[in-house]
Every structure is written in structure tokens, then in C-alpha cells.
Design an enzyme around this catalytic site. Structure first.
Site, PDB file in Angstrom:
ATOM      1  N   ASN A  10       0.853  -1.191   0.000  1.00 39.96           N
ATOM      2  CA  ASN A  10       0.000   0.000   0.000  1.00 39.96           C
ATOM      3  C   ASN A  10       0.889   1.242   0.000  1.00 39.96           C
ATOM      4  O   ASN A  10       1.496   1.585   1.013  1.00 39.96           O
ATOM      5  CB  ASN A  10      -0.908  -0.016   1.236  1.00 39.96           C
ATOM      6  CG  ASN A  10      -1.785   1.220   1.335  1.00 39.96           C
ATOM      7  OD1 ASN A  10      -1.938   1.978   0.381  1.00 39.96           O
ATOM      8  ND2 ASN A  10      -2.377   1.427   2.497  1.00 39.96           N
ATOM      9  N   LYS A  12      -0.026   4.245  -0.225  1.00 38.50           N
ATOM     10  CA  LYS A  12      -0.714   5.380   0.401  1.00 38.50           C
ATOM     11  C   LYS A  12      -0.547   6.623  -0.500  1.00 38.50           C
ATOM     12  O   LYS A  12      -0.510   6.489  -1.717  1.00 38.50           O
ATOM     13  CB  LYS A  12      -0.217   5.593   1.825  1.00 38.50           C
ATOM     14  CG  LYS A  12      -0.331   4.302   2.662  1.00 38.50           C
ATOM     15  CD  LYS A  12      -0.084   4.511   4.126  1.00 38.50           C
ATOM     16  CE  LYS A  12      -0.233   3.187   4.869  1.00 38.50           C
ATOM     17  NZ  LYS A  12      -0.084   3.334   6.321  1.00 38.50           N
ATOM     18  N   HIS A  94      -9.389   0.565   5.210  1.00 33.47           N
ATOM     19  CA  HIS A  94      -8.134   0.880   5.891  1.00 33.47           C
ATOM     20  C   HIS A  94      -8.400   1.849   7.031  1.00 33.47           C
ATOM     21  O   HIS A  94      -9.236   2.745   6.930  1.00 33.47           O
ATOM     22  CB  HIS A  94      -7.126   1.479   4.904  1.00 33.47           C
ATOM     23  CG  HIS A  94      -5.732   1.512   5.445  1.00 33.47           C
ATOM     24  ND1 HIS A  94      -5.317   2.467   6.346  1.00 33.47           N
ATOM     25  CD2 HIS A  94      -4.667   0.700   5.232  1.00 33.47           C
ATOM     26  CE1 HIS A  94      -4.046   2.244   6.653  1.00 33.47           C
ATOM     27  NE2 HIS A  94      -3.631   1.174   6.000  1.00 33.47           N
ATOM     28  N   GLU A  96      -6.928   4.334   8.121  1.00 30.21           N
ATOM     29  CA  GLU A  96      -6.759   5.767   7.815  1.00 30.21           C
ATOM     30  C   GLU A  96      -8.033   6.348   7.224  1.00 30.21           C
ATOM     31  O   GLU A  96      -8.366   7.501   7.475  1.00 30.21           O
ATOM     32  CB  GLU A  96      -5.552   5.956   6.881  1.00 30.21           C
ATOM     33  CG  GLU A  96      -4.232   5.709   7.595  1.00 30.21           C
ATOM     34  CD  GLU A  96      -3.091   5.348   6.691  1.00 30.21           C
ATOM     35  OE1 GLU A  96      -2.024   5.026   7.220  1.00 30.21           O
ATOM     36  OE2 GLU A  96      -3.256   5.364   5.443  1.00 30.21           O
ATOM     37  N   GLU A 164      -4.896  -5.150  10.736  1.00 30.47           N
ATOM     38  CA  GLU A 164      -3.930  -4.078  10.952  1.00 30.47           C
ATOM     39  C   GLU A 164      -4.245  -3.337  12.250  1.00 30.47           C
ATOM     40  O   GLU A 164      -5.107  -2.458  12.272  1.00 30.47           O
ATOM     41  CB  GLU A 164      -3.962  -3.079   9.795  1.00 30.47           C
ATOM     42  CG  GLU A 164      -3.532  -3.639   8.472  1.00 30.47           C
ATOM     43  CD  GLU A 164      -3.122  -2.516   7.521  1.00 30.47           C
ATOM     44  OE1 GLU A 164      -2.000  -2.569   7.014  1.00 30.47           O
ATOM     45  OE2 GLU A 164      -3.898  -1.586   7.323  1.00 30.47           O
ATOM     46  N   GLY A 170       2.648   2.441  10.920  1.00 32.54           N
ATOM     47  CA  GLY A 170       3.539   3.587  10.745  1.00 32.54           C
ATOM     48  C   GLY A 170       4.203   4.061  12.016  1.00 32.54           C
ATOM     49  O   GLY A 170       4.860   5.100  12.032  1.00 32.54           O
ATOM     50  N   SER A 210       3.549  -1.928  10.394  1.00 30.52           N
ATOM     51  CA  SER A 210       5.009  -1.796  10.497  1.00 30.52           C
ATOM     52  C   SER A 210       5.732  -3.108  10.168  1.00 30.52           C
ATOM     53  O   SER A 210       6.718  -3.469  10.806  1.00 30.52           O
ATOM     54  CB  SER A 210       5.414  -1.286  11.882  1.00 30.52           C
ATOM     55  OG  SER A 210       4.888   0.011  12.114  1.00 30.52           O
TER      56      SER A 210
END
Length: 248
Positions: A10, A12, A94, A96, A164, A170, A210
Site C-alpha cells: 500500500n 498510500k 483501511h 486511515e 492491521e 507507521g 510496520s
């Protein structure tokens, strides 16, 4: 039947024409484990560029898709537009998008159904926040996110579930191998009860949060970890090492 190992990248909101061409050239020339399915998700602007340059056998995913076929939906992209462009996968749910853009479980489920109905495969993300983990609600949160999809979708054969944990995305923090395996096993048990025994056996559940070339081999050995959804590391040459983690 063993589940095929799966690694998604991904990107992003990262990359340029030059850097994405460079990443793809590296993948095209690398010796990749032939038994691992590889899918990369560049920003929407570069989907056609990526499909044009990426060698056959490696697939492209959009980072999002809308749940309506067409119309006055500024900034959105449809299932049919992706299909026409040779994009075979989409990433949905996701954290985010759930957290920053306030996408609800129901909206993610609606988009998942639209994608599957239109012939796309889906990387369906789920995961809990640090507060939810510390409150002991990890399985409750994750299965609620999945249940919203199960309420609309009966055939899970074209879904890959990506677990996730939000607190590990991250941040450099990674769920321990045991923490990841425990959640994956719980998801598989939930699939068996709420969807079907076949879905539980065949659905790939991949880990994201990560993931790096340093921790991927250990994670790949776990019984219920069928691959990875990789964020920042997918932009680096080390992505090849992660793709090959299952053969290391």
C-alpha cells in the site's frame, strides 16, 4: 489445500511518476517467490502507469472504490472504471479512511459488496486502536467490522482480510508474533461460525502494521498468518525480501 501466501504493498499518498516507475522496475527485475501472490496499490493517479509497466503475474489494487456505478460523486472512482483499466483489486476499510475520513463499518461493507459484485477482489482491512486493545476489546472491534461485511456478502472467496492494529501502523511498533497469531486465529474462528467452514479454511488473513524485512520471516511462520499488507516498506527495495518471506 494450503492457502497461497499473499503480499500487498500500500503506497498510500506517496510516490511520483519517477519513483513509482523505479519501484516497479525493481519488482519486475527481482527474483520473487513464484508461490506468493503480489498486489501493489499506488495512488489513483498512477494506477494506469503502474498497470502499463508492471509485469504480468503481479496485480494492481486501487486504494479505494465507491459503492455506486457512476454519477455525481466528485472525486470518486467506480468499480467498472477500475476493471476497464486492468485493475483487479481494491483496498477497503483501511484504518486511515475509517479514522481520518470517518468511514463507517456499514459504508465499508457497502463498498465491499459493490466491488465483489463488479468482479474486483478485495483486501478488507480491520483493526483496533490502542485504547480498544488495552480495554480488551480487540476481538469485539475486529469482528464487528467484519460482521458488517458478512451481513451483505456471503461469498468470501475473493476477499483477503488484512488485520492491521491501528497502534502499529507507521509507528514502528509491531504486534508480537503471538499477538498477531492470536487475533488471526480468532478471525478464522469467527469466519467458521459466522460465514462458513469453507471460508474459514480458505480465506487468507494477512498482517499489516510496520511489517519490515526484519520481522516478516518470523511472522510468516505462524499458522494463521497468510501474508502481509505492507505500508512504508513497500516503497523500498526491502519489499522484495518481504515478498519472499515465506520461502526464506
Amino acid at each position: 489445500m494450503a492457502r497461497q501466501f499473499f503480499v500487498g504493498g500500500n503506497f498510500k499518498m506517496n510516490g511520483s511518476v519517477d519513483t513509482i516507475k523505479s519501484i516497479i522496475e525493481n519488482l519486475n527485475n527481482a527474483k520473487l517467490d513464484s508461490k506468493t501472490e503480489v498486489v501493489i496499490a499506488p495512488p489513483a493517479l498512477y494506477l494506469l502507469l503502474a498497470r502499463e509497466h508492471l509485469r504480468s503475474g503481479l496485480e494492481i489494487a486501487a486504494q479505494n472504490v465507491f459503492d455506486k456505478p457512476n454519477g455525481a460523486f466528485t472525486g470518486e472512482i467506480s468499480v467498472s472504471q477500475l476493471k476497464e483499466s486492468g485493475v483487479t483489486w481494491t483496498l477497503l476499510g483501511h484504518s486511515e479512511r475509517r479514522v481520518v475520513l470517518k468511514e463507517t463499518d456499514a459504508f465499508v461493507a457497502s463498498k465491499t459488496k459493490a466491488a465483489l459484485d463488479g468482479g474486483l477482489s478485495v483486501i478488507l482491512c480491520c483493526g483496533e486502536s490502542l485504547e480498544e486493545r488495552e480495554a480488551g476489546k480487540t476481538i469485539e472491534v475486529v469482528t464487528a467490522q467484519l460482521k458488517a461485511v458478512a451481513d451483505q456478502v456471503k461469498d468470501w472467496s475473493k476477499i483477503v482480510i488484512a488485520y492491521e492494529p491501528i497502534w502499529a501502523i507507521g509507528t514502528g511498533k509491531v504486534a508480537t508474533t503471538q499477538q498477531a497469531q492470536d487475533v488471526h486465529a480468532a478471525i478464522r474462528e469467527w469466519l467458521s461460525k459466522e460465514v462458513s467452514a469453507e471460508a474459514s479454511e480458505k480465506t487468507r488473513i494477512i498482517y499489516g502494521g510496520s511489517v519490515s524485512e526484519k520481522n516478516c520471516s518470523e511472522l510468516a511462520k505462524e499458522k494463521d498468518i497468510d501474508g502481509f499488507l505492507v505500508g512504508g516498506a513497500s516503497l523500498k527495495p526491502a519489499f522484495v525480501d518481504i515478498i519472499n518471506a515465506n520461502s526464506a
